[in-house]
Scaffold this active site. Sequence first.
Site, PDB file in Angstrom:
ATOM      1  CD  GLU A 250       9.614  12.713  12.589  1.00 21.40           C
ATOM      2  OE1 GLU A 250      10.545  12.189  11.949  1.00 21.40           O
ATOM      3  OE2 GLU A 250       8.561  12.108  12.885  1.00 21.40           O
TER       4      GLU A 250
ATOM      5  CD  GLU B  72      12.337   4.244   9.380  1.00 19.25           C
ATOM      6  OE1 GLU B  72      12.362   5.011  10.379  1.00 19.25           O
ATOM      7  OE2 GLU B  72      12.305   4.628   8.214  1.00 19.25           O
TER       8      GLU B  72
ATOM      9  CB  CYS C 276      12.263   9.217   9.836  1.00 18.45           C
ATOM     10  SG  CYS C 276      13.110   8.047   8.761  1.00 18.45           S
TER      11      CYS C 276
ATOM     12  CE  LYS D 172      -2.987   3.088   2.401  1.00 16.98           C
ATOM     13  NZ  LYS D 172      -2.056   4.192   2.021  1.00 16.98           N
TER      14      LYS D 172
END
Length: 476
Positions: A379, A248, A282, A174
């Site tokens: 973040e 992750e 990231c 996906k």
Amino acid sequence: MTNSHYIAGRWVEGQGNDCISVNDPALGQPFAEFMAASVAQVDQAVAAARSALPAWKSTSASERAAFLRGFAEQLGQRREALIALQMRNNGKPRHEAEIDLDDAIATFCYYAELAEQLPAKHRDVPLAAPGFTARTRLEPVGVVGLIVPWNFPLVTSAWKLAPALAAGCTVVLKPSEVTPLIEQAYGQIADALGLPAGVLNIVNGKAETGAALSNHNGLDKLSFTGSNSVGSQVMRSASAQCRPVTLELGGKSAIVVFDDCDVDQAVEWIVAGISWNAGQMCSATSRLLVQDGIADALLPRLQAALENLRVGNPLTEEVDMGPLTSQAQWLKVASYFATAREEGLQCLAGGKALDRDGWFVSPTLYTDVPKHSRLWTEEIFGPVLCARRFASEEQAITEANDSRFGLVATVCSADLDRAERVADALEVGHVWINSVQAVFVETSWGGTKGSGIGRELGPWGLSAYQSVKHVTRCLG
């Protein structure tokens, strides 16, 4: 566009409830749209993968390796089209899109080599007890769901797809609804290579499609790359199924600059760590820890370097940094600019959205940022760098490790013994010493703490799609 989903070896039209609009972020305008896959179509994709599994896992390692090399070759043949699509849909400068494609090709080549080595991994196991023999086998986990993000769509999918196929798994992929088009190349390549129907399935969609896949009881494993908020939902789904999962997730990574470092070189590494892919990584080293002895010399040069970055449309301009990939991300980064103003942070560069078409923001530097600031702890996923000073090596390590994330870090120092010592002390999954963020397929990728579970790339990436079976036989 209509037939945008690849299920059981056929391209089909989406029957879901959501319309996916694909945008050019440099213009802030859509250039394609199609209907998402329905829950029923996710069921069909999983069923197709289940049906294809017995034959695929029984193919020889050399056959699977040949298919993987075919994927690498076909990606190379589509080079210009895929680079152009990355630039248009992600807003990546050309040099970044080129590296992404090269990384994807290298990943398929690497796992083709590992696939060929698999027969040697089946081996006898010495036993201390007499009268028994034992051997071990590495077998495919089974049917796996792969959910990939929008910031590195072609690369992240290769990191999952190549080892899964090498191991003998069948997959349902996906892509992100923000960048759904480039992964269709994998379905087109599967057709061109004659990959058996059902080995690779691709379903596009938004939250409904993703939830249908992550909750599906027909999967044997799920691998997810994305935000912590969605990752926690994926983990809850995995726990309900008692199913293995690889996650992750996010990062808030530090770059530590000691006062013996060359200033200009340090600036180059810092800028690369925060501006690559417009900071939408990231692994972005968004927390700068700079030693007192070099701070006054480094910060003004860093300010100038960020202000001199060429920001613009990669399809029409020679640029160093493109736009943010989605309007949602542009609004999120703008909200952090507002928070910085509310907190009274000192802004040396940027700190604003750019007044032009598209989803552009300026490369940004805040200095002397308090440890309690949201900009220091959260973040942001944009080109926003926060700096703090430190006095000693011990303080640098303590502040770098003071985060709920633990993905990567960078250490800059002319004293290599110290750099190695600090690298060993950092609580992260990958450390660069005196380098940009060079990621090699032979090394592992993944983090500690809130940055996820498991590892991708290297032999660890292949192991993530294998289960270990021991066969013990009594000789009596």
